[in-house]
Design a protein around this motif. Sequence first.
Motif, PDB file in Angstrom:
ATOM      1  N   ALA A   5       0.835  -1.200   0.000  1.00 25.40           N
ATOM      2  CA  ALA A   5       0.000   0.000   0.000  1.00 25.40           C
ATOM      3  C   ALA A   5       0.868   1.248   0.000  1.00 25.40           C
ATOM      4  O   ALA A   5       1.876   1.333   0.714  1.00 25.40           O
ATOM      5  CB  ALA A   5      -0.921   0.003   1.215  1.00 25.40           C
ATOM      6  N   ALA A  33      -5.183   3.587   1.425  1.00 24.16           N
ATOM      7  CA  ALA A  33      -4.833   2.489   0.533  1.00 24.16           C
ATOM      8  C   ALA A  33      -5.048   1.143   1.204  1.00 24.16           C
ATOM      9  O   ALA A  33      -5.572   0.198   0.592  1.00 24.16           O
ATOM     10  CB  ALA A  33      -3.382   2.629   0.070  1.00 24.16           C
ATOM     11  N   LEU A  56      -2.918   2.962  -5.725  1.00 26.26           N
ATOM     12  CA  LEU A  56      -3.003   2.321  -4.412  1.00 26.26           C
ATOM     13  C   LEU A  56      -1.648   1.795  -3.946  1.00 26.26           C
ATOM     14  O   LEU A  56      -1.387   1.734  -2.748  1.00 26.26           O
ATOM     15  CB  LEU A  56      -3.994   1.148  -4.461  1.00 26.26           C
ATOM     16  CG  LEU A  56      -5.478   1.477  -4.619  1.00 26.26           C
ATOM     17  CD1 LEU A  56      -6.279   0.200  -4.781  1.00 26.26           C
ATOM     18  CD2 LEU A  56      -5.970   2.266  -3.401  1.00 26.26           C
ATOM     19  N   LEU A 112      -6.347   6.530  -5.570  1.00 26.05           N
ATOM     20  CA  LEU A 112      -6.847   7.372  -4.488  1.00 26.05           C
ATOM     21  C   LEU A 112      -6.946   8.797  -4.999  1.00 26.05           C
ATOM     22  O   LEU A 112      -6.032   9.280  -5.689  1.00 26.05           O
ATOM     23  CB  LEU A 112      -5.885   7.318  -3.295  1.00 26.05           C
ATOM     24  CG  LEU A 112      -5.621   5.935  -2.687  1.00 26.05           C
ATOM     25  CD1 LEU A 112      -4.499   6.033  -1.655  1.00 26.05           C
ATOM     26  CD2 LEU A 112      -6.885   5.364  -2.069  1.00 26.05           C
TER      27      LEU A 112
END
Length: 465
Positions: free
Chosen positions: A160, A171, A259, A253
Amino acid sequence: TWGKHSNRLTGHTNVWAPMSIDSRRGLLYLPVSTPSNDFYGGNRPGDNLFADSIVCLDANTGKRRWHRQLVHHGLWDYDAPAAPSLVQIVQSGKSIDAVVQLTKQGFVFAFDRVSGVPLWPIEERAAPASDVPGEQVSPTQPAPLGPPILAPQGVTLDDATDLTPELHAEAVAALQRLRIGPLFTPPSKQGTLIRPGLLGGADWGGGAFDPDTGILYVKVNNDAALVYPDITDAQGNVPEVGPNDTGDESVLLHHRIPLLNPPYAYLDAVDLNAARMRWQVPFGDNESVRNHAALKDVKLPPALGAVGSAGTIVTRGGLVFVGGGDAVFHAVDKRSGADLWRYSTGGAKTNGTPMTYRIGGRQFVVIAVGGPGPGAALLAFALGAQSDGIAPSAVALPAGHGGALVEQACSQCHSLDTVIRKRLNRKQWEAQIDAMVARGTKLSDAQFEEIAAYLAAHFGAEPAD
């Protein structure tokens, strides 16, 4: 390898990537693609030979000489993406005429051109099971044991993005809503995040081989893709609009930040004689991420990585020319991976593998940028000269605020036909635009909103009866 006589009903399994020919031996090498549909195989049980394979034919007779399947029962769109590379590999002091197949999953497969014997052992590794009713995945998948892996494989929570603590938390939460796991984790109804994604790893640009050194130069992507099973009917027909067209989960995002951690692309130098990576460097940049408001005052890596499918060329003079989806054309030192020269394309993506030729003793290098559609151009370079480029005519869309921006943005990676045939709600359109941005389309927040509003207004979901 085709249960239920499914070979009679199944489409694709074609050869969409370029073929390669050993003209001296009369041998033709075919990179055969995934069967339909890409993400569900419940109606085609078995390994589905000769799908996802490299096949060698006698060019004079069409007779099959040898084959090797590279993915069993494909569910990931991991078809062989590029023309097989005809190279010479030295093993135990002996030069072998070999054929190398680069793959989206990041593997390098190499075979003797004539016999098809692998130059390095190929191991069958256990693969994750499916949770989709009716799906029968292969329990194992092939992996070569010699050459290095070209790009990261699989997804864990540790991947992440950690560009900021806040983005990392977002994330992780997004990844927890999806199915994640190692390479070959199958599509799921909740959505599976696979890495490499649909553009690889390696993609149609393939590799550039230097016969003087035995090094193969490959531009690879390190981005993920979100896939769902497009479950077919009993005849194998895919729904006209499936979950991969209508899902509202995103791989980004705030519409622009992936992510997973950067870099989002690499340039690799693979020594085929030694079966090792000579160097691997982050390649290109992502201005959409770099200039995002959520990352203001954050110290970012100098090269975030540019996602793109195009490949490289290598010269005897020591240069690797590559655009690879970046908005910069690069000349790279083939010994180290260091940039020696850069040319900004003014925001237009470099969409083609470079070409080179000589006229009157003068060498030119040409690359395609922008498009398809408005803004597409050919840029030519030589010592002391550069072309102005050529742009084609525009494609019409319904009149309205945002239409011109849709033409400019959406035609960068696909035909506008793929836009106008869809009917989606606003959130679904936003997820589709996120997918475009993940592939390298550059948009500001205002442009994102303008495109989403235009598409929802002119191509919105039809109200339920």
